[in-house]
Scaffold this motif. Structure first.
Motif, PDB file in Angstrom:
ATOM      1  N   ALA A  48      75.366  21.357  -5.207  1.00 31.05           N
ATOM      2  CA  ALA A  48      76.683  21.748  -4.714  1.00 31.05           C
ATOM      3  C   ALA A  48      76.703  23.186  -4.209  1.00 31.05           C
ATOM      4  N   PHE A  49      75.782  23.998  -4.715  1.00 31.98           N
ATOM      5  CA  PHE A  49      75.733  25.417  -4.358  1.00 31.98           C
ATOM      6  C   PHE A  49      74.608  25.738  -3.369  1.00 31.98           C
ATOM      7  N   GLY A  50      73.985  24.687  -2.851  1.00 33.73           N
ATOM      8  CA  GLY A  50      72.929  24.909  -1.866  1.00 33.73           C
ATOM      9  C   GLY A  50      71.575  25.233  -2.459  1.00 33.73           C
ATOM     10  N   ASP A  51      71.387  24.981  -3.755  1.00 31.93           N
ATOM     11  CA  ASP A  51      70.079  25.196  -4.385  1.00 31.93           C
ATOM     12  C   ASP A  51      69.728  23.979  -5.229  1.00 31.93           C
ATOM     13  N   PRO A  52      68.927  23.053  -4.680  1.00 34.42           N
ATOM     14  CA  PRO A  52      68.646  21.795  -5.368  1.00 34.42           C
ATOM     15  C   PRO A  52      67.717  21.925  -6.577  1.00 34.42           C
ATOM     16  N   GLU A  53      67.230  23.144  -6.856  1.00 35.58           N
ATOM     17  CA  GLU A  53      66.309  23.304  -7.992  1.00 35.58           C
ATOM     18  C   GLU A  53      67.007  23.750  -9.263  1.00 35.58           C
ATOM     19  N   CYS A  54      68.297  24.103  -9.176  1.00 36.51           N
ATOM     20  CA  CYS A  54      68.988  24.728 -10.298  1.00 36.51           C
ATOM     21  C   CYS A  54      70.269  23.983 -10.666  1.00 36.51           C
ATOM     22  N   PHE A  55      70.922  24.452 -11.726  1.00 39.43           N
ATOM     23  CA  PHE A  55      72.253  23.957 -12.080  1.00 39.43           C
ATOM     24  C   PHE A  55      73.042  25.127 -12.672  1.00 39.43           C
ATOM     25  N   ARG A  56      74.379  25.003 -12.662  1.00 41.78           N
ATOM     26  CA  ARG A  56      75.206  26.119 -13.103  1.00 41.78           C
ATOM     27  C   ARG A  56      75.912  25.811 -14.404  1.00 41.78           C
ATOM     28  N   MET A  57      75.884  26.803 -15.304  1.00 38.35           N
ATOM     29  CA  MET A  57      76.658  26.752 -16.537  1.00 38.35           C
ATOM     30  C   MET A  57      77.570  27.966 -16.577  1.00 38.35           C
ATOM     31  N   SER A  58      78.840  27.742 -16.906  1.00 39.41           N
ATOM     32  CA  SER A  58      79.748  28.861 -17.108  1.00 39.41           C
ATOM     33  C   SER A  58      79.757  29.210 -18.590  1.00 39.41           C
TER      34      SER A  58
ATOM     35  N   ASP B 133      81.216  29.003  16.397  1.00 38.07           N
ATOM     36  CA  ASP B 133      80.764  30.286  15.852  1.00 38.07           C
ATOM     37  C   ASP B 133      79.916  30.046  14.605  1.00 38.07           C
ATOM     38  N   GLU B 134      78.873  30.839  14.443  1.00 40.74           N
ATOM     39  CA  GLU B 134      77.987  30.700  13.284  1.00 40.74           C
ATOM     40  C   GLU B 134      78.362  31.702  12.196  1.00 40.74           C
ATOM     41  N   VAL B 135      78.313  31.226  10.950  1.00 39.72           N
ATOM     42  CA  VAL B 135      78.595  32.064   9.785  1.00 39.72           C
ATOM     43  C   VAL B 135      77.396  31.976   8.847  1.00 39.72           C
ATOM     44  N   ILE B 136      76.782  33.120   8.589  1.00 42.55           N
ATOM     45  CA  ILE B 136      75.596  33.147   7.720  1.00 42.55           C
ATOM     46  C   ILE B 136      76.040  33.189   6.262  1.00 42.55           C
ATOM     47  N   ILE B 137      75.499  32.250   5.490  1.00 43.53           N
ATOM     48  CA  ILE B 137      75.848  32.142   4.073  1.00 43.53           C
ATOM     49  C   ILE B 137      74.558  32.071   3.258  1.00 43.53           C
ATOM     50  N   PRO B 138      74.260  33.097   2.454  1.00 50.70           N
ATOM     51  CA  PRO B 138      73.075  32.999   1.595  1.00 50.70           C
ATOM     52  C   PRO B 138      73.279  31.912   0.548  1.00 50.70           C
ATOM     53  N   ALA B 139      72.236  31.143   0.295  1.00 47.93           N
ATOM     54  CA  ALA B 139      72.275  30.127  -0.762  1.00 47.93           C
ATOM     55  C   ALA B 139      71.416  30.606  -1.929  1.00 47.93           C
ATOM     56  N   PRO B 140      71.900  30.446  -3.166  1.00 52.79           N
ATOM     57  CA  PRO B 140      73.074  29.707  -3.596  1.00 52.79           C
ATOM     58  C   PRO B 140      74.392  30.387  -3.181  1.00 52.79           C
ATOM     59  N   TYR B 141      75.395  29.536  -2.904  1.00 56.26           N
ATOM     60  CA  TYR B 141      76.696  30.033  -2.465  1.00 56.26           C
ATOM     61  C   TYR B 141      77.794  29.340  -3.269  1.00 56.26           C
ATOM     62  N   TRP B 142      78.966  29.957  -3.264  1.00 55.01           N
ATOM     63  CA  TRP B 142      80.142  29.293  -3.848  1.00 55.01           C
ATOM     64  C   TRP B 142      80.448  28.058  -3.015  1.00 55.01           C
ATOM     65  N   VAL B 143      80.771  26.962  -3.682  1.00 51.34           N
ATOM     66  CA  VAL B 143      80.853  25.654  -3.028  1.00 51.34           C
ATOM     67  C   VAL B 143      81.786  25.621  -1.817  1.00 51.34           C
ATOM     68  N   SER B 144      82.831  26.434  -1.827  1.00 53.39           N
ATOM     69  CA  SER B 144      83.857  26.307  -0.781  1.00 53.39           C
ATOM     70  C   SER B 144      83.529  27.041   0.525  1.00 53.39           C
ATOM     71  N   TYR B 145      82.609  28.010   0.501  1.00 54.87           N
ATOM     72  CA  TYR B 145      82.348  28.766   1.734  1.00 54.87           C
ATOM     73  C   TYR B 145      81.965  27.877   2.923  1.00 54.87           C
ATOM     74  N   PRO B 146      80.922  27.049   2.795  1.00 52.58           N
ATOM     75  CA  PRO B 146      80.541  26.241   3.967  1.00 52.58           C
ATOM     76  C   PRO B 146      81.639  25.274   4.380  1.00 52.58           C
ATOM     77  N   GLN B 147      82.389  24.758   3.391  1.00 47.50           N
ATOM     78  CA  GLN B 147      83.447  23.795   3.707  1.00 47.50           C
ATOM     79  C   GLN B 147      84.569  24.465   4.504  1.00 47.50           C
ATOM     80  N   MET B 148      84.913  25.685   4.139  1.00 49.58           N
ATOM     81  CA  MET B 148      85.949  26.422   4.870  1.00 49.58           C
ATOM     82  C   MET B 148      85.494  26.733   6.297  1.00 49.58           C
TER      83      MET B 148
END
Length: 397
Positions: A364-374, A116-131
């Motif tokens: 890690a979030f599916g966007d190789p051009e960016c990085f995340r800061m909390s 089954d296919e699951v559509i995930i917009p990127a950037p995504y939370w790291v765990s969605y594709p893994q689950m």
């Protein structure tokens, strides 16, 4: 030779937790690292919620809880959905789990078959594709980059749907970008979903209350969408209760029954004391939610201002959550003489090892051009972190 299951070889480790661990190891060596890698409020759980947990202990809430959660907590969730989201659910349509992370995983495991296919917009939370991979499904990644404020369009959704598509996962407000889908944007996606039979949407709304543009919108509000929607939410972010591990789904009863069956086999009910604390979070004063939201908004304004002052970073203005997701690709190919930056992972490691600021690579979030800061940290930490990033990036030529 003994080896782990094929199931595990499909999984990648969590990049967020990996960066956090690496920064902790550096701190243990006496290095002053500012950790902006983990998405966790830095506030303490409000006193009235802690008091409810203490009372629950004194009242001997120490036995196994029902698999779907205590009825009083589920009633509180039903009331929350009615009052805040104008959505009507029955108790039988609510399932409480060990954090919203389990709620997401339960849903995917309950609905997705092999192939089954699951559509995930990127950037995504790291765990969605893994689950999705864990469930035997196929993640279909749709790139929704910086230029479109990290939000998928109805046209992109329609183009990604095939006869094998079973689910769309959206997160609004978003981890990792802070983008928020408007009512009109969600309605556009809903109209596409309704044109396709047996297509469901998992709406991760865990950052619902950390919103800087007004009222939260849920995709379940549109005609014909409640029966297609699985809402995931919980107390972790809004009430600073990450360690209490309480999340929930609101969904059609048949889906809730399936998730209940699954949860009954591998974790059973969530922590009894945590459930009583979560009930208090939902039914007592909501003043703490607004106080924390205001603090996050102030920090958002601060980090955006400082990031925009760093040459080479492209910065959008997040509308919710507590993340900044700047574009750093202008540094690729540059070097300080020792470190060469080829990608987002190199960039994040450079910031950690040279600047002593822990962030997470956009890869890690599916966007190789960016990085995340909390920016779920103090104003002083934000100021010092951005000063260090400005200094070390100025050395890249």
């Amino acid at each position: 030779m003994a080896q782990l299951s094929n199931r595990l070889t499909r999984l990648a480790p969590s990049a967020t937790l990996a960066m956090s661990q690496k920064s902790s190891e550096m701190k243990a060596q006496g290095i002053d690292v500012i950790n902006m890698s983990v998405g966790e409020p830095d506030f303490n759980t409000p006193e009235h919620i802690k008091n409810a947990a203490k009372k629950a202990i004194d009242d001997n809430y120490s036995k196994y809880s029902p698999v779907p959660g205590y009825a009083d907590l589920r009633k509180a969730i039903v009331e929350k959905l009615k009052n805040e989201n104008h959505l009507d659910y029955d108790l039988s349509e609510i399932l409480v789990s060990n954090g919203a992370k389990q709620s997401v995983c339960n849903t995917i495991m309950a609905l997705i078959n092999d192939g089954d296919e699951v559509i995930i917009p990127a950037p995504y939370w790291v765990s969605y594709p893994q689950m999705v991979k864990l469930a035997g499904g196929v993640p279909v990644i749709v790139n929704a980059g910086f230029e479109q404020n990290f939000k998928m369009t109805p046209e992109q959704l329609e183009a990604a749907i095939t006869p094998k598509t079973r689910m769309l996962i959206i997160c609004s407000p978003s981890n990792p970008t802070g983008s928020v889908y408007s009512k009109e944007e969600l309605e556009g996606l809903a109209n596409v979903i309704k044109r396709h039979d047996d297509l469901f949407v998992l709406a991760d709304e865990i950052y619902e209350h950390i919103n800087y543009i007004g009222k939260h919108q849920s995709i379940a509000q549109f005609p014909g969408m409640k029966e297609r929607s699985i809402i995931v939410n919980g107390v972790s972010k809004a009430y600073a209760m990450t360690g209490w591990r309480i999340g929930f789904i609101a969904a059609p009863e048949w889906i809730v029954k399936g998730c209940n069956k699954l949860q009954g086999q591998y974790t059973s009910g969530a922590c009894s004391v945590s459930q009583k604390a979560a009930e208090a979070a939902y039914v007592l004063s909501q003043e703490c939610v607004e106080t924390m939201r205001e603090a996050f908004e102030r920090r958002r304004d601060l980090i955006v201002k400082l990031a925009k002052d760093i040459p080479g970073l492209d910065v959008n203005v997040p509308e919710g959550a507590f993340y900044l997701f700047p574009k750093c690709s202008s540094f690729y190919g540059k070097t300080d003489g020792t470190y060469t930056i080829n990608n987002s992972t190199d960039f994040s490691l450079y910031l950690l090892e040279v600047g002593h600021v822990a962030t997470v690579s956009g890869d890690a979030f599916g966007d190789p051009e960016c990085f995340r800061m909390s920016y779920a940290t103090s104003d002083d930490n934000i100021k010092e972190a951005m000063k260090r990033i400005k200094e070390v990036t100025s050395k890249l030529k």
